[in-house]
Design an enzyme around this catalytic site. Structure first.
Site, mmCIF file in Angstrom:
data_model
loop_
_atom_site.group_PDB
_atom_site.id
_atom_site.type_symbol
_atom_site.label_atom_id
_atom_site.label_comp_id
_atom_site.label_asym_id
_atom_site.label_seq_id
_atom_site.Cartn_x
_atom_site.Cartn_y
_atom_site.Cartn_z
ATOM 1 N N ASN A 629 0.853 -1.188 0.000
ATOM 2 C CA ASN A 629 0.000 0.000 0.000
ATOM 3 C C ASN A 629 0.890 1.240 0.000
ATOM 4 O O ASN A 629 1.461 1.607 1.029
ATOM 5 C CB ASN A 629 -0.921 -0.016 1.228
ATOM 6 C CG ASN A 629 -1.885 1.171 1.236
ATOM 7 O OD1 ASN A 629 -1.587 2.241 0.694
ATOM 8 N ND2 ASN A 629 -3.049 0.977 1.832
ATOM 9 N N LYS A 631 0.280 4.276 0.055
ATOM 10 C CA LYS A 631 -0.137 5.382 0.925
ATOM 11 C C LYS A 631 0.352 5.159 2.360
ATOM 12 O O LYS A 631 1.002 6.023 2.943
ATOM 13 C CB LYS A 631 -1.661 5.498 0.905
ATOM 14 C CG LYS A 631 -2.202 6.757 1.556
ATOM 15 C CD LYS A 631 -3.727 6.800 1.403
ATOM 16 C CE LYS A 631 -4.217 8.209 1.179
ATOM 17 N NZ LYS A 631 -5.627 8.260 0.823
ATOM 18 N N GLN A 636 4.679 5.546 6.647
ATOM 19 C CA GLN A 636 5.728 4.954 7.483
ATOM 20 C C GLN A 636 7.079 5.567 7.169
ATOM 21 O O GLN A 636 7.894 5.797 8.061
ATOM 22 C CB GLN A 636 5.781 3.446 7.249
ATOM 23 C CG GLN A 636 4.797 2.680 8.095
ATOM 24 C CD GLN A 636 5.311 1.284 8.379
ATOM 25 O OE1 GLN A 636 5.479 0.491 7.465
ATOM 26 N NE2 GLN A 636 5.568 0.996 9.621
ATOM 27 N N GLY A 700 11.085 -5.517 4.882
ATOM 28 C CA GLY A 700 10.758 -4.567 5.953
ATOM 29 C C GLY A 700 10.965 -3.121 5.518
ATOM 30 O O GLY A 700 11.877 -2.817 4.759
ATOM 31 N N GLY A 702 9.440 -0.064 7.823
ATOM 32 C CA GLY A 702 9.277 0.956 8.869
ATOM 33 C C GLY A 702 10.582 1.332 9.554
ATOM 34 O O GLY A 702 10.887 2.509 9.727
ATOM 35 N N GLU A 703 11.345 0.352 9.964
ATOM 36 C CA GLU A 703 12.610 0.633 10.657
ATOM 37 C C GLU A 703 13.644 1.190 9.687
ATOM 38 O O GLU A 703 14.403 2.097 10.011
ATOM 39 C CB GLU A 703 13.167 -0.655 11.285
ATOM 40 C CG GLU A 703 12.200 -1.405 12.169
ATOM 41 C CD GLU A 703 12.276 -1.001 13.622
ATOM 42 O OE1 GLU A 703 12.728 0.122 13.916
ATOM 43 O OE2 GLU A 703 11.877 -1.816 14.473
#
Lengths: 736, 331, 183
Positions: A629, A631, A636, A700, A702-703
């Site tokens: 996604n 958006k 994030q 991944g 976010g991090e």
């Protein structure tokens, strides 16, 4: 049309903009009473005496200290993701004081104000010892800790020899300060016991099942007697992944007073009752030839840990796999035992600390060799993980660097420090690259197709603001061939199929894979029914010949079709249920090395007279595999960038050296960025489907996005001022 | 919070009388500072007297003589939004707008703003750390502790705290008067004498006696008021107390300074007026940076750094130069 | 002086009538009860959040008499007769307020914990701009300000009393700008 890849708005959006989303502290439980904590005001010593009589006379329901709280079972060691104990030292078990803010007593009363007020009536006398803090003196006595997550040290080739023989050498020390997560939502627990000895918890957790296992072990409760719920989490960032003392205290208090007990931490308590990111002092040595090609990397880090735990900030981890070095790469970690609570993972654990050192040093190397920072990184790019020797599954580092630089307009940069001005300000540009660990963890999910054509996804994952509710809907909708609005997602309850901790940017790839597999299984059941069930509509063909779209199964090359609803009705079924168990081999046991990558570009403006640095613009190019996604993924990413802006310019938890305590325990002392600190941010996703990472192709994100903001901005600050700041944060006095 | 009683005052005379005889009573207006102090147990009044309903104390009066009188209960946001304030005294509007947040400015009163207590983290800590301001005689944790945010002027070994008000800095530069109603009637206290230096009694922030009620702030017309600027330096861009701030107002003769008014925030227990610099700046060209610097230095001979704030001595002088330059652009 | 009913008996509960989201609510609270705690614990309006409880984050923002304030630094017992609006009162006839809709469209939140405060603040920011209020981002405060001057830097400054740790700031700014334009 495929839902995956669409910028769909959050499915929980209307709940969140109307205040109807219920977070742990919002849930009202009939008969619930309130607990308040008393914390140690000293950092080291013991309780000489504790007088709880005045509190007990204040009309409260219970007062607890080490003298009357039931004993708990010792915590498992070493720490693991399966038994996520935040801290090995258990609360209210003895008279020792190991850190400032350590819980030493608890009051339970029917009203919160009453409990808080009664807590102030408890008189404690201490035998005070001199606290040990993390400073230049104590770091000299750093020790080699036992391993807990990764090997403490690593050595490939002969790094020192490679560096010694190099034409260009960089050897510097970098420091990052203690930081606190400061999620907007304070940690909270409401604990309820039933007459049959079962325990129900509303808890702010990123790890329902780990919390359940750990609580069962420490408090001696059968796992199947424990239910934990967390439907919405007000930010985690790693800080709510483990079980902290307040949760255990709330559970024991509820048992003792025979009432549901609510315990919510205050903002100040969040500095000592739960984890934080430990400071690091890192040394980096780089060797390179005149063309900038690395001949050796040595990266070592020292961080503080409490006297009772061996927590390690794996800051040097980053150097193991980011760049190739012909001679070799060596890394090591040491810790110093001091009087403090246990640190924990904080976005982005390990990597965001190590990258500040490594990617600052790479910029120093760029200036030392006269090679453009982008070119220097391209020269040292590698298709093979230097640490494990395995090929990378996918590594779009080159794309990140080149496409990101093009978007940013890097080629118009004048490399000489102090060469770009705008009025009173110096304008400058910096870059850094990033690598982030990929986790492969088991996860289960259940998907139900209902008679009305709707579907239900159930998995014990979490939505910390990451968009889990939304992306799981997209995955299930596409797989089942139904419109996204037809799919309901349930998360955050241990009664659902178990999933993994929502940490390490692992949810999309792993929990998402379990939803994918469960949806595939449910769809395949329907297809089998359409082929072989009662009055089967498809009299020829096999599974592969059947397409599902808009809730309807259609046989290829025919106009025969049937909706899920009709199919279930025809077979007299209320629904179709399928479960999936995604059980991948751990990443390090796989044939390929899996990591996320990025390159980021910062333009800052510096007021050279006043030392003020502000971010002007930022471009991040990310290889996080397939984006489900765009958006929520973009959100994030901007969140990670801003997290990095806080790290590099503002954030630090200050310890008073004499009192041995965190001092700035609030939002006016611990500075996080405000809206006014942040300009427009430009996000590019350049990754491709990565089948090693996940059946969804996702890695991944976010991090990753918070990993190299600090060095990019620090490098830009050098470009602006000619000053290399190696100790964060870059506060104005360092530039005056 | 601890339990307390709450009552409401309907006229100033009664409010003054009640507090005069009740040492356990505190006035509450916006509450934005007092409630925080109570939550941190740095203030434990037994009774609060709600003064928000006192009549005729929320006005902003633009006087015919060019001056300004602001009722003590006027809210920061209303004063900052007043066109009269913005046109006549831009530095007052700026000092207000650079303070706190939009929500807090809607709540906080002008009287309460200048009554704010220090943001020293040791003073505010819930755990009642050694602090002479909080508990006289307990010592000053900041004197040899973490003191980056603390004073460089006028501190004592008993207290190194700074005053957090932005508004008070602008008012000090303008020689405003604080109008106080007390047990003996109304009196006027120059803002520069309103806040105290800590000395041996840092528990006292200001010149008010028990029973004193701030009723207004009076700002006379000043020829330095229009070409004025409030410059606030802090670590982040918004919603933070000042590391160093400067209020500057000048009258200009061509490009040279005919007269200047200067005060600093974030550097002392009170707004710190730079009178020696004001004198030295007369006749100095705004374009002569070196001359500006040496004139300003006249006020810094008495600056004394603590362990972590030596940079403030240099920063403050640069901030003053910048504030003068921006003010100069407004003529 | 008029006692706020029964206040002389320190710490005892006092009755207060407030209008919350258009409805008169009869509260019985201790003087020390903040408006935030009264909304959450007494009225069950948990959309307003407690995050710092010290006026430092904006998560508890509500409107009193149309103005945005921090309910954690406000005593409920001092609000007798006041009109209070919380996030739960923003919808009209089951339709989202334009600011709420814009927050969804622009993804102006992640975890959502600060969102009630952000939205209550944003609604007021647009009204304040219409009323001609300047901000710290206004270049010349001596000039008149109109809603047309509500640029992105202005929105950033005016929204800076609301912290967001997920750090959605650019999306929040986009949402407020969009809603301001539509209003």
């Amino acid at each position: 049309m495929s839902a995956i890849g669409q910028p769909i708005s959050r499915t929980d959006g209307s709940l969140k903009v109307t205040g109807r989303a219920r977070y742990t502290g919002d849930i009202r439980v009939s008969g619930a009473v309130h607990a308040a904590l008393v914390q140690s005001t000293i950092a080291s010593g013991r309780i000489a005496s504790i007088d709880t009589s005045a509190a007990e006379e204040a009309g409260v329901l219970g007062v607890f200290s080490y003298r009357n709280l039931p004993r708990m079972n010792p915590t498992p060691k070493p720490w693991s993701h399966l038994h996520p104990h935040g801290q090995g030292y258990l609360p209210l078990q003895d008279d020792k004081i190991h850190y400032a803010g350590q819980p030493i007593a608890m009051v339970v009363a029917s009203k919160l104000d009453q409990a808080v007020q009664a807590a102030t009536l408890i008189k404690v006398h201490y035998e005070v010892a001199q606290p040990v803090v993390f400073d230049a003196d104590t770091t000299r006595a750093a020790i080699d800790p036992p391993q807990f997550l990764w090997p403490v040290a690593s050595s490939v080739g002969d790094a020192d020899k490679g560096i010694a023989a190099a034409a260009v050498k960089i050897a510097e020390t970098y420091a990052t300060p203690d930081r606190h997560h400061n999620q907007m939502e304070p940690h909270a627990t409401t604990a309820m016991w039933d007459a049959d000895g079962s325990l129900t918890l509303y808890d702010t957790t990123q790890h329902l099942y780990g919390a359940r296992e750990l609580i069962a072990m420490v408090l001696g409760i059968p796992v199947d007697k424990i239910t934990i719920m967390c439907e919405f989490l007000g930010g985690g960032f790693g800080g709510k992944a483990y079980v902290w003392p307040h949760t255990l205290l709330a559970i024991l208090a509820a048992k003792a007073v025979r009432r549901p007990v609510r315990l919510q931490l205050t903002r100040a308590q969040m500095y000592s009752m739960v984890g934080h990111q430990a400071a690091t002092i890192q040394t980096i040595a780089l060797g390179a030839d005149n063309g900038g090609k690395l001949t050796g990397i040595r990266h070592e880090s020292i961080s503080p840990a409490p006297v009772f735990d061996n927590y390690i900030e794996y800051a040097a981890l980053s150097s193991r796999s980011l760049w190739a070095a012909s001679g070799g790469i060596a890394t090591n970690h040491k810790i110093v035992h001091v009087n403090r609570n246990t640190p924990t993972a904080m976005r982005s654990p390990h990597e965001a600390l190590g990258h500040f050192a490594l990617e600052s040093a790479m910029d120093e190397l760029a200036y030392a060799t006269g090679i453009d920072p982008i070119e220097l990184r391209l020269v040292n790019d590698t298709a093979t993980d230097p640490h494990s020797g395995r090929p990378f599954s996918t590594r779009a580092m080159r794309k990140c660097l080149i496409e990101g630089a093009a978007r940013f307009g890097w080629e118009s940069r004048s490399p000489t420090p102090r060469s770009m001005r705008e009025g009173r300000h110096l304008i400058s540009e910096g870059t850094a690259a990033e690598i982030y660990t990929h986790w492969r963890w088991p996860a289960k999910a259940r998907v139900t197709i209902n008679g009305d054509g709707s579907a239900l996804v159930e998995t014990g994952s979490h939505d910390l603001g990451t968009g889990t509710y939304t992306v799981m809907r997209q995955v299930a909708a596409d797989t089942l061939g139904v419109a996204p609005e037809k799919v309901t997602v349930r998360l955050g309850d241990t009664r659902l199929p178990p999933s993994h901790a929502s940490i390490g940017s692992a949810t999309m790839a792993n929990a998402g894979a379990s939803v994918l597999l469960a949806a595939e299984s449910a769809r395949d059941k329907a297809i089998r029914l359409a082929l072989t069930g009662r009055d089967a509509p498809f009299t020829r063909g096999q599974g592969a010949d059947i397409r599902v779209a808009e809730g309807t199964l259609t046989l290829a090359h025919s106009n025969v079709s049937i909706s899920y609803g009709d199919l279930l009705a025809r077979n007299g079924l209320p629904n179709l249920v399928a479960e999936a168990d995604y059980d991948p081999v751990p990443e390090h046991e796989g044939p390929k090395a899996i990591f996320s990558f990025s390159a980021v570009f910062a333009e800052v403006r510096v007021d050279p007279e006043l030392g003020i640095v502000r971010l002007n613009r930022f471009v991040g190019a990310y290889d996080a595999g397939r984006i489900i996604n765009p958006k929520t993924a973009r959100s994030q990413a901007i969140g990670g960038i801003i997290w990095g802006v806080g790290q590099v310019l503002l954030e630090q938890s200050e310890t008073d050296p004499t009192l041995g305590r965190f001092l700035n325990r609030n939002y006016s002392g611990y500075l996080v960025p405000t809206n006014a600190d942040i300009p427009e941010l430009d996000i590019l996703f350049v990754g491709d489907f990565d089948e090693e990472a996940s059946p969804l192709g996702a890695k991944g994100l976010g991090e990753l996005t918070a990993v190299s903001v600090a060095p990019a901005i620090a490098n830009a600050v050098f470009h602006a001022t000619g000053k290399r700041i190696r100790r964060l944060p870059i506060s104005l006095e360092k530039l005056m | 919070m601890h339990p307390f009683a709450l009552s409401r005052a309907d006229d100033p005379a009664t409010a003054v009388a009640i507090q005069t005889r009740d040492p356990g009573l505190a006035f509450i207006a916006g509450g934005t500072d007092l409630i925080g102090l109570m939550k941190d147990r740095a203030a434990l009044p037994e009774r609060l007297l709600d003064i928000n309903h006192l009549p005729g104390m929320s006005y902003i009066e633009a006087r015919a003589d060019g001056g300004l009188r602001i009722g003590a209960l006027a809210r920061m946001s209303d004063v900052a939004a007043s066109l009269a304030v913005r046109e006549r005294f831009p530095l007052i509007a700026e000092a207000l707008l650079f303070a706190a947040s939009g929500q807090l400015r809607n709540m906080a009163s002008i009287g309460g703003n200048i009554m704010q207590r220090t943001r020293c983290a040791y003073f505010r800590d819930e755990d009642d750390l050694p602090c002479n301001k909080r508990r006289p005689g307990s010592g000053c944790s900041a004197r040899h502790g973490l003191n980056r945010n603390h004073a460089i002027f006028g501190w004592s070994d008993a207290c190194v705290a700074t005053n957090p008000s932005d508004l008070a800095v602008a008012l000090a530069a303008l020689d405003a008067q604080v109008i106080v109603r007390g047990r003996t009637g109304e009196r006027s206290i120059p803002i520069t004498e309103f806040h105290r230096l800590p000395g041996d009694t840092p528990e006292r922030d200001n010149a008010l006696d028990r029973g004193d009620l701030i009723v207004a702030v009076d700002v006379a017309a000043r020829r330095e008021a229009r070409a004025s600027h409030y410059l606030k330096v802090r670590d982040r861009q918004s919603f933070e107390f000042a590391l160093v701030s400067a209020a500057a107002g000048i009258a200009i003769d061509g490009r040279s300074i005919a007269s200047a008014r200067l005060a600093l925030g974030g550097v002392a227990h009170k707004p710190w007026r730079l009178r020696a610099a004001e004198t030295a700046l007369r006749g100095v060209s705004l374009d002569d940076r070196d001359a500006l610097r040496s004139a300003i230095a006249a006020s810094f001979a008495e600056a004394r750094a603590l362990a972590h704030n030596a940079f403030k001595i240099e920063l403050a002088q640069r901030v003053v130069v910048r504030a003068l330059q921006v003010a100069g652009e407004r003529t | 002086m008029s006692e706020t009913r029964g206040a002389a008996s320190g710490g005892k509960v006092v009755p207060v009538d407030v209008t919350v989201n258009g409805e008169v609510r009869k509260l019985v609270v201790e003087p020390r009860t903040t408006l935030l705690d009264a909304l959450r614990e007494e009225l069950g309006l948990t959309g307003t959040k407690k995050a710092c409880d010290r006026g430092e984050c904006g998560a508890c923002t509500v409107h009193i008499e149309g103005r945005r304030i921090l309910s954690c630094m406000t005593l409920a017992a001092m609000q007798g007769g006041k009109q209070i609006t919380t996030i739960e009162g923003l919808e009209h006839d089951g339709r989202l307020h334009a600011v709420q809709a814009a927050f969804i469209e622009h993804d102006g939140f992640q975890c959502g914990f600060c969102t009630s405060g952000q939205i209550m603040s944003a609604v007021a920011v647009i009204e304040e701009a219409k009323a001609g209020w300047p901000s710290a981002a206004t270049v010349d405060v001596g000039k008149a300000f109109t809603v047309a001057d509500l640029s992105k830097p202005e929105i950033r400054e005016r929204m800076s009393g609301n912290l967001c740790r997920c750090s959605c700031y650019p999306n929040i700014v986009a949402a407020v700008a969009d809603a301001a334009e539509r209003s």
